[in-house]
Design a protein around this motif. Structure first.
Motif, PDB file in Angstrom:
ATOM      1  N   GLU A   7       0.842  -1.189   0.000  1.00  0.00           N
ATOM      2  CA  GLU A   7       0.000   0.000   0.000  1.00  0.00           C
ATOM      3  C   GLU A   7       0.878   1.241   0.000  1.00  0.00           C
ATOM      4  O   GLU A   7       2.002   1.205   0.465  1.00  0.00           O
ATOM      5  N   GLU A   8       0.328   2.316  -0.497  1.00  0.00           N
ATOM      6  CA  GLU A   8       1.050   3.582  -0.471  1.00  0.00           C
ATOM      7  C   GLU A   8       0.298   4.572   0.402  1.00  0.00           C
ATOM      8  O   GLU A   8      -0.902   4.765   0.238  1.00  0.00           O
ATOM      9  N   ALA A   9       1.008   5.212   1.301  1.00  0.00           N
ATOM     10  CA  ALA A   9       0.432   6.278   2.113  1.00  0.00           C
ATOM     11  C   ALA A   9       0.248   7.514   1.236  1.00  0.00           C
ATOM     12  O   ALA A   9       0.876   7.651   0.188  1.00  0.00           O
ATOM     13  N   GLU A  10      -0.586   8.428   1.677  1.00  0.00           N
ATOM     14  CA  GLU A  10      -0.874   9.633   0.886  1.00  0.00           C
ATOM     15  C   GLU A  10       0.387  10.421   0.507  1.00  0.00           C
ATOM     16  O   GLU A  10       0.505  10.864  -0.638  1.00  0.00           O
ATOM     17  N   PRO A  11       1.366  10.618   1.419  1.00  0.00           N
ATOM     18  CA  PRO A  11       2.573  11.341   1.011  1.00  0.00           C
ATOM     19  C   PRO A  11       3.310  10.650  -0.139  1.00  0.00           C
ATOM     20  O   PRO A  11       3.862  11.311  -1.012  1.00  0.00           O
ATOM     21  N   ARG A  13       1.886   8.788  -2.519  1.00  0.00           N
ATOM     22  CA  ARG A  13       1.110   9.029  -3.742  1.00  0.00           C
ATOM     23  C   ARG A  13       1.429  10.404  -4.320  1.00  0.00           C
ATOM     24  O   ARG A  13       1.578  10.570  -5.526  1.00  0.00           O
ATOM     25  N   LYS A  14       1.520  11.404  -3.447  1.00  0.00           N
ATOM     26  CA  LYS A  14       1.838  12.751  -3.916  1.00  0.00           C
ATOM     27  C   LYS A  14       3.248  12.814  -4.489  1.00  0.00           C
ATOM     28  O   LYS A  14       3.482  13.419  -5.527  1.00  0.00           O
ATOM     29  N   THR A  81       3.761  -0.769   3.749  1.00  0.00           N
ATOM     30  CA  THR A  81       3.199   0.534   3.408  1.00  0.00           C
ATOM     31  C   THR A  81       4.341   1.444   3.003  1.00  0.00           C
ATOM     32  O   THR A  81       5.291   1.635   3.758  1.00  0.00           O
ATOM     33  N   TYR A  84       7.071   7.303   1.599  1.00  0.00           N
ATOM     34  CA  TYR A  84       7.357   8.321   0.600  1.00  0.00           C
ATOM     35  C   TYR A  84       8.553   7.919  -0.255  1.00  0.00           C
ATOM     36  O   TYR A  84       9.254   6.959   0.054  1.00  0.00           O
TER      37      TYR A  84
END
Length: 93
Positions: A7-11, A13-14, A81, A84
């Protein structure tokens, strides 16, 4: 590749969105390695079980002095996870 969820955390993905397509391809290759063996990265001291934080660094290109480093956590039974990515202006051995 084994069945470890990645999974990728939101940071992350950005950060992924800021990479060029060539850099994204390097990251995809790195994620395949990480998913196949989460301990492939270098452990970051200070984290305690059950989650361990790692970094995985790989060259942007064969002749490049720059690299992409991904920081991720691995929790046995829960998977990986990605926290970044960042461009790393170093030569990777």
């Amino acid at each position: 590749m084994n069945e470890i969820p990645l999974e990728e955390a939101e940071p992350a993905r950005k950060a992924f969105g800021d990479l060029t397509e060539g850099e994204r391809e390097v990251v995809r290759d790195a994620l395949a390695v990480i998913a196949g063996g989460p301990a492939a990265g270098r452990e970051i001291p200070g984290w305690r079980p059950p989650s361990v934080e790692y970094t995985y660094t790989t060259r942007l290109a064969r002749d490049s002095a720059e690299a992409i480093t991904g920081v991720y956590t691995y929790t046995p039974g829960m998977g990986v996870t990605v926290v970044y990515y960042f461009r790393d202006p170093q030569v990777v051995d």
